[in-house]
Design a protein around this motif. Structure first.
Motif, PDB file in Angstrom:
ATOM      1  N   SER A 184       0.811  -1.211   0.000  1.00 39.98           N
ATOM      2  CA  SER A 184       0.000   0.000   0.000  1.00 39.98           C
ATOM      3  C   SER A 184       0.851   1.271   0.000  1.00 39.98           C
ATOM      4  N   ILE A 185       2.154   1.128  -0.100  1.00 40.48           N
ATOM      5  CA  ILE A 185       3.049   2.282  -0.106  1.00 40.48           C
ATOM      6  C   ILE A 185       2.852   3.086  -1.399  1.00 40.48           C
ATOM      7  N   VAL A 186       2.953   4.392  -1.275  1.00 41.72           N
ATOM      8  CA  VAL A 186       2.798   5.271  -2.433  1.00 41.72           C
ATOM      9  C   VAL A 186       4.180   5.825  -2.803  1.00 41.72           C
ATOM     10  N   SER A 243      11.091  12.268  -6.851  1.00 40.82           N
ATOM     11  CA  SER A 243      11.700  13.534  -6.495  1.00 40.82           C
ATOM     12  C   SER A 243      11.377  14.572  -7.563  1.00 40.82           C
ATOM     13  N   LYS A 244      11.265  15.813  -7.150  1.00 35.27           N
ATOM     14  CA  LYS A 244      10.993  16.896  -8.104  1.00 35.27           C
ATOM     15  C   LYS A 244      12.256  17.309  -8.848  1.00 35.27           C
ATOM     16  N   GLU A 245      13.407  16.919  -8.331  1.00 28.72           N
ATOM     17  CA  GLU A 245      14.688  17.347  -8.898  1.00 28.72           C
ATOM     18  C   GLU A 245      15.283  16.307  -9.840  1.00 28.72           C
ATOM     19  N   ILE A 246      14.457  15.665 -10.673  1.00 28.57           N
ATOM     20  CA  ILE A 246      14.982  14.683 -11.618  1.00 28.57           C
ATOM     21  C   ILE A 246      14.578  15.065 -13.039  1.00 28.57           C
ATOM     22  N   LEU A 258       4.459   5.923 -14.834  1.00 27.56           N
ATOM     23  CA  LEU A 258       3.154   5.650 -14.220  1.00 27.56           C
ATOM     24  C   LEU A 258       3.056   6.174 -12.785  1.00 27.56           C
ATOM     25  N   ILE A 259       4.187   6.545 -12.200  1.00 30.64           N
ATOM     26  CA  ILE A 259       4.193   7.042 -10.823  1.00 30.64           C
ATOM     27  C   ILE A 259       3.681   8.482 -10.829  1.00 30.64           C
ATOM     28  N   ASP A 260       2.571   8.701 -10.121  1.00 32.89           N
ATOM     29  CA  ASP A 260       1.965  10.039 -10.069  1.00 32.89           C
ATOM     30  C   ASP A 260       1.952  10.626  -8.658  1.00 32.89           C
ATOM     31  N   ASN A 261       2.674  10.012  -7.739  1.00 35.53           N
ATOM     32  CA  ASN A 261       2.788  10.455  -6.338  1.00 35.53           C
ATOM     33  C   ASN A 261       1.489  10.331  -5.552  1.00 35.53           C
ATOM     34  N   GLN A 262       0.506   9.586  -6.101  1.00 35.15           N
ATOM     35  CA  GLN A 262      -0.759   9.375  -5.404  1.00 35.15           C
ATOM     36  C   GLN A 262      -1.191   7.913  -5.434  1.00 35.15           C
ATOM     37  N   THR A 263      -0.796   7.182  -6.454  1.00 39.36           N
ATOM     38  CA  THR A 263      -1.227   5.798  -6.642  1.00 39.36           C
ATOM     39  C   THR A 263      -0.327   4.845  -5.860  1.00 39.36           C
ATOM     40  N   LYS A 273       0.981  -1.212  -5.544  1.00 37.26           N
ATOM     41  CA  LYS A 273       0.201  -2.348  -6.047  1.00 37.26           C
ATOM     42  C   LYS A 273      -0.582  -1.952  -7.303  1.00 37.26           C
ATOM     43  N   SER A 274      -1.201  -0.788  -7.292  1.00 34.31           N
ATOM     44  CA  SER A 274      -1.968  -0.318  -8.451  1.00 34.31           C
ATOM     45  C   SER A 274      -1.066  -0.003  -9.639  1.00 34.31           C
ATOM     46  N   ILE A 275       0.099   0.573  -9.366  1.00 31.37           N
ATOM     47  CA  ILE A 275       1.039   0.905 -10.446  1.00 31.37           C
ATOM     48  C   ILE A 275       1.504  -0.365 -11.147  1.00 31.37           C
ATOM     49  N   VAL A 276       1.856  -1.380 -10.353  1.00 35.43           N
ATOM     50  CA  VAL A 276       2.304  -2.654 -10.932  1.00 35.43           C
ATOM     51  C   VAL A 276       1.176  -3.289 -11.732  1.00 35.43           C
ATOM     52  N   TYR A 277      -0.023  -3.272 -11.211  1.00 31.77           N
ATOM     53  CA  TYR A 277      -1.176  -3.841 -11.910  1.00 31.77           C
ATOM     54  C   TYR A 277      -1.412  -3.109 -13.234  1.00 31.77           C
ATOM     55  N   ASP A 278      -1.395  -1.774 -13.216  1.00 26.71           N
ATOM     56  CA  ASP A 278      -1.594  -0.975 -14.430  1.00 26.71           C
ATOM     57  C   ASP A 278      -0.492  -1.232 -15.457  1.00 26.71           C
TER      58      ASP A 278
END
Length: 129
Positions: free
Chosen positions: A4-6, A10-13, A46-51, A54-59
């Motif tokens: 369940s970790i989100v 980083s903003k500096e990439i 796919l990382i949007d800092n909210q998902t 588990k959902s990212i891997v599934y998507d």
């Protein structure tokens, strides 16, 4: 490992393409550059800092017809990228950027004994008038 970790990027990439199949990520604050494949680049997009992870891997598995596991994604994000400051984590220390060994190389070109002979004669050049 928490599913369940989100993950938070980083903003500096910045992302830079190397060729059709490879990219590198530049972490501008710590000046780290990490080379990644185009598949991992697509996963990171796919990382949007909210998902949740588990959902990212599934998507990702649905979208790209892949079979990566949550464990693999967690290890990639938190054991590799987080150590370079690409993924934000309070639990993982960021590695400082090491200078390459060729920069640390030093050697003596002219010995001190030889230089001292010249400096005595050229002393007037370095004294104020």
């Amino acid at each position: 490992m928490k599913t369940s970790i989100v993950p938070i990027l980083s903003k500096e990439i910045t992302f830079h393409p190397i060729n059709k199949n490879e990219y590198f990520i530049h972490q501008t604050v710590y000046d780290h550059r990490i080379k990644i494949s185009s598949e991992l680049y697509c996963f990171i997009q796919l990382i949007d800092n909210q998902t949740t992870l588990k959902s990212i891997v599934y998507d990702y598995n649905l979208k790209y017809k892949s079979t990566i596991t949550i464990e693999y994604a967690y290890n990639f994000l938190y054991n590799k990228l987080a150590t370079y400051g690409i993924i934000q984590s309070d639990e993982i220390a960021i590695k400082p950027n090491q200078k390459p060994n060729y920069i640390k190389l030093n050697f003596i070109v002219i010995s001190e004994r030889i230089v001292s002979k010249f400096t005595k004669q050229l002393h007037f050049l370095f004294t104020p008038n």
